[in-house]
Motif scaffolding. Structure first.
Motif, short mmCIF file in Angstrom:
data_model
loop_
_atom_site.label_atom_id
_atom_site.label_comp_id
_atom_site.label_asym_id
_atom_site.label_seq_id
_atom_site.Cartn_x
_atom_site.Cartn_y
_atom_site.Cartn_z
N SER A 212 -6.77 1.97 2.02
CA SER A 212 -7.03 1.15 3.23
C SER A 212 -5.93 0.12 3.45
O SER A 212 -6.20 -1.08 3.59
N PHE A 213 -4.69 0.59 3.49
CA PHE A 213 -3.57 -0.35 3.56
C PHE A 213 -3.65 -1.24 4.79
O PHE A 213 -3.51 -2.46 4.71
N PHE A 214 -3.86 -0.66 5.97
CA PHE A 214 -3.85 -1.45 7.21
C PHE A 214 -5.01 -2.44 7.27
O PHE A 214 -4.96 -3.40 8.04
N ASP A 215 -6.06 -2.21 6.49
CA ASP A 215 -7.19 -3.14 6.47
C ASP A 215 -7.03 -4.23 5.42
O ASP A 215 -7.72 -5.25 5.48
N GLU A 220 -1.33 -13.97 4.88
CA GLU A 220 -0.54 -15.04 4.25
C GLU A 220 0.78 -14.51 3.71
O GLU A 220 1.83 -15.10 3.94
N TRP A 221 0.71 -13.38 3.00
CA TRP A 221 1.94 -12.81 2.45
C TRP A 221 2.85 -12.30 3.57
O TRP A 221 4.08 -12.41 3.49
N TYR A 277 9.05 -5.48 1.40
CA TYR A 277 9.14 -6.51 0.36
C TYR A 277 8.25 -6.19 -0.85
O TYR A 277 8.61 -6.52 -1.98
N VAL A 278 7.11 -5.58 -0.61
CA VAL A 278 6.19 -5.29 -1.71
C VAL A 278 6.66 -4.09 -2.53
O VAL A 278 6.62 -4.12 -3.76
N GLU A 323 0.11 -3.24 -11.07
CA GLU A 323 0.15 -4.70 -11.16
C GLU A 323 0.86 -5.30 -9.95
O GLU A 323 0.45 -6.33 -9.43
N ARG A 324 1.92 -4.64 -9.52
CA ARG A 324 2.66 -5.12 -8.35
C ARG A 324 1.78 -5.12 -7.10
O ARG A 324 1.76 -6.09 -6.33
N MET A 325 1.03 -4.07 -6.89
CA MET A 325 0.16 -3.97 -5.73
C MET A 325 -0.94 -5.02 -5.76
O MET A 325 -1.27 -5.64 -4.73
N GLN A 326 -1.53 -5.25 -6.92
CA GLN A 326 -2.61 -6.23 -7.03
C GLN A 326 -2.13 -7.64 -6.68
O GLN A 326 -2.88 -8.44 -6.12
N LYS A 327 -0.89 -7.93 -7.00
CA LYS A 327 -0.34 -9.25 -6.70
C LYS A 327 -0.34 -9.52 -5.21
O LYS A 327 -0.49 -10.67 -4.77
N PHE A 328 -0.20 -8.46 -4.41
CA PHE A 328 -0.12 -8.62 -2.95
C PHE A 328 -1.37 -8.08 -2.26
O PHE A 328 -1.30 -7.60 -1.12
N GLN A 329 -2.53 -8.14 -2.95
CA GLN A 329 -3.83 -7.77 -2.40
C GLN A 329 -3.93 -6.30 -1.96
O GLN A 329 -4.69 -5.96 -1.06
N LEU A 330 -3.17 -5.44 -2.58
CA LEU A 330 -3.23 -4.01 -2.31
C LEU A 330 -3.74 -3.28 -3.55
O LEU A 330 -3.75 -3.82 -4.65
N GLU A 331 -4.16 -2.03 -3.34
CA GLU A 331 -4.70 -1.25 -4.45
C GLU A 331 -4.36 0.23 -4.26
O GLU A 331 -4.46 0.76 -3.14
N LEU A 332 -3.96 0.88 -5.34
CA LEU A 332 -3.75 2.32 -5.31
C LEU A 332 -5.10 3.02 -5.44
O LEU A 332 -5.92 2.64 -6.28
N HIS A 333 -5.31 4.03 -4.63
CA HIS A 333 -6.58 4.77 -4.68
C HIS A 333 -6.68 5.49 -6.03
O HIS A 333 -5.82 6.31 -6.35
N PRO A 334 -7.71 5.21 -6.84
CA PRO A 334 -7.76 5.80 -8.17
C PRO A 334 -7.94 7.30 -8.20
O PRO A 334 -7.54 7.96 -9.17
#
Length: 490
Positions: A212-215, A220-221, A277-278, A323-334
């Motif tokens: 859900s990247f666009f959501d 802020e980032w 940037y991410v 870890e990089r994605m979590q820092k910027f409020q994103l998540e990889l689909h497990p």
């Protein structure tokens, strides 16, 4: 010719050659904007016969020459009447209306007065973004994809802002980013991926899916990322107005603290800036400093494929990217993010380990398969994703029922456009069987619809064959092999 007998045609600088040792998967098709973009033609020559570049071309040149410069005065480029008029003409003329109910045709009845009023409101800060209207469209897997339909003036201003900001960010974006950029499309991303898998030492593929990247995109980032290049606070506030406008669904307005609604003109650019940037800058530094073998990257918006030579590199990259994605409020689909063995040695290795055929992965509508040529050499095969084809065929079947009693030439003309569009996208080498199957199924659907028009009998196949030859194009391959096209375009 002028009075001195010399041509007044401006000299167009040639494209600079690619740097040596650049990955085939990331060769770039040039940095220029698409034909017809605003401000790309040089202004008329002055009396001294020295070419005077346009204002947007100057912005582009400054951004290209100095990667650290911040632009402090950009809003006046956006609210210029010429920019707004150009943006209006680039909008889809029959797109759905937003919450204001304004259509492209009605707005254009008094276009100049409307543009003048909009320009004045932008200039004095009186412009207010309206909430987007939420609609849902079906996905190939049966789920619903939420889309946002902005008001017409919001679309127009967003389009004008994108035309200006593209001149800055197109000089920053990296070569493996292909989504929603001038002179780039899905097939160039597919070509780059095919060449990377075919010609580089790739043995493992990490198929990434950002949930859900666009959501989830953090406002802020995003503002922080914009401020790396945009120091004009008025432009940043303008973008914040679109992000904070909210969503109108079933008459209820909802404020959103994250995300950028899909459907707006600015959403693709903002998404590219966020992932630049991410992900892009990070992965470029990672493969230079941390990778032990070859690494290829292809990204189309939030669809990402990364190829590795060594499994250790792939696993380490996957772990650090989480870890990089979590820092910027994103998540990889497990469940959808997978690491698979793929490449010229995958079939041999898996056969030796009794693991069966190599796994496949999907990218931009195609299933990528480890195959072989007639001479037994490794080759990446690309077939239409089955679910994607079935969803398209279901829509064709439904529409044929609705058009059952329409004149045959009208239905034939519509079917011709549908089948031709399908072939133009999916007509890649090695996919002829899927194209033929699509055409055959559409033919059967049309035959059934024609037979149900009357109770007096079925349509004979002699007539049906004439209709097929008249309206349905043959299942031909429309695209060359990616290696040939990349050599020509780069």
């Amino acid at each position: 010719m002028n009075e001195h007998g010399k041509s007044d045609r401006p000299i167009v600088p040639g494209k600079s050659p690619n740097k040596a040792r650049v990955s085939v998967a990331e060769e770039m098709e040039g940095r220029g904007l698409a034909k017809g973009n605003l401000g790309q033609q040089n202004a008329p020559r002055t009396q001294s016969r020295i070419s005077a570049p346009s204002e947007l071309a100057q912005i582009r040149q400054t951004a290209k020459s100095n990667k650290d410069v911040k632009f402090t005065a950009l809003l006046h480029h956006i609210y210029r009447i010429d920019t707004l008029r150009f943006a209006y003409l680039r909008l889809k003329r029959y797109a759905a209306a937003g919450v204001d109910g304004e259509t492209w045709q009605h707005y254009g009845e008094d276009l100049e007065a409307n543009l003048q009023d909009l320009s004045h409101r932008l200039k004095r800060g009186a412009y207010r973004a309206k909430p987007v209207r939420r609609v849902y469209i079906p996905k190939a897997d049966g789920r619903q994809r939420p889309l946002g339909v902005p008001a017409l003036e919001d679309k127009l201003v967003q389009r004008a802002a994108v035309e200006v900001l593209n001149n800055i960010y197109e000089t920053d974006f990296l070569g493996f980013s292909y989504g929603f950029r001038p002179q780039r499309n899905q097939h160039k991303a597919l070509d780059a991926l095919w060449c990377g898998l075919q010609e580089r030492r790739v043995n493992w593929v990490l198929d990434l899916d950002v949930r859900s990247f666009f959501d989830r995109l953090s406002h802020e980032w995003l503002v922080r990322f914009l401020q790396h290049r945009i120091a004009d606070r008025r432009v940043v506030r303008l973008i914040q107005k679109w992000l904070n406008a909210g969503v109108l669904e079933k008459g209820k307005r909802t404020q959103v603290e994250a995300g950028s609604p899909q459907g707006g003109s600015a959403s693709p650019l903002l998404a590219n800036i966020y992932l630049h940037y991410v992900f892009d800058l990070w992965v470029q530094a990672w493969r230079r400093k941390c990778a032990h073998g070859d690494v290829i990257v292809v990204r189309y918006a939030d669809d990402i494929v990364v190829g590795f030579e060594f499994k250790d590199d792939a696993e380490r990259f996957w772990s650090e990217l989480k870890e990089r994605m979590q820092k910027f409020q994103l998540e990889l689909h497990p469940e959808k993010t997978r690491l698979i063995e793929f490449g010229r040695h995958a079939a041999t290795n898996r056969k030796r380990a009794s693991l069966g055929k190599p796994e496949t992965f999907d990218f931009l509508g195609f299933k990528h398969i480890c195959g072989k040529t007639k001479k037994g050499r490794f080759m990446v095969l690309r077939h239409t994703i089955r679910k994607r084809m079935q969803a398209t065929l279901l829509r064709v079947k439904t529409e044929l029922r609705r058009r059952m009693h329409d004149p045959v030439p009208e239905v034939g003309k519509w079917l011709k456009s549908v089948v031709s569009g399908h072939f133009r996208y999916f007509g890649v080498p090695g996919n002829r069987y899927a194209l033929a199957h699509f055409r055959f199924t559409v033919t059967n659907f049309w035959h059934r619809a024609l037979c149900r028009r009357s109770q007096h009998g079925r349509v004979k196949w002699e007539r049906m064959k004439r209709l097929i030859r008249r309206w349905l194009p043959p299942a031909n391959i429309c695209h060359p092999y990616p290696s040939r096209r990349l050599r020509v375009t780069t």
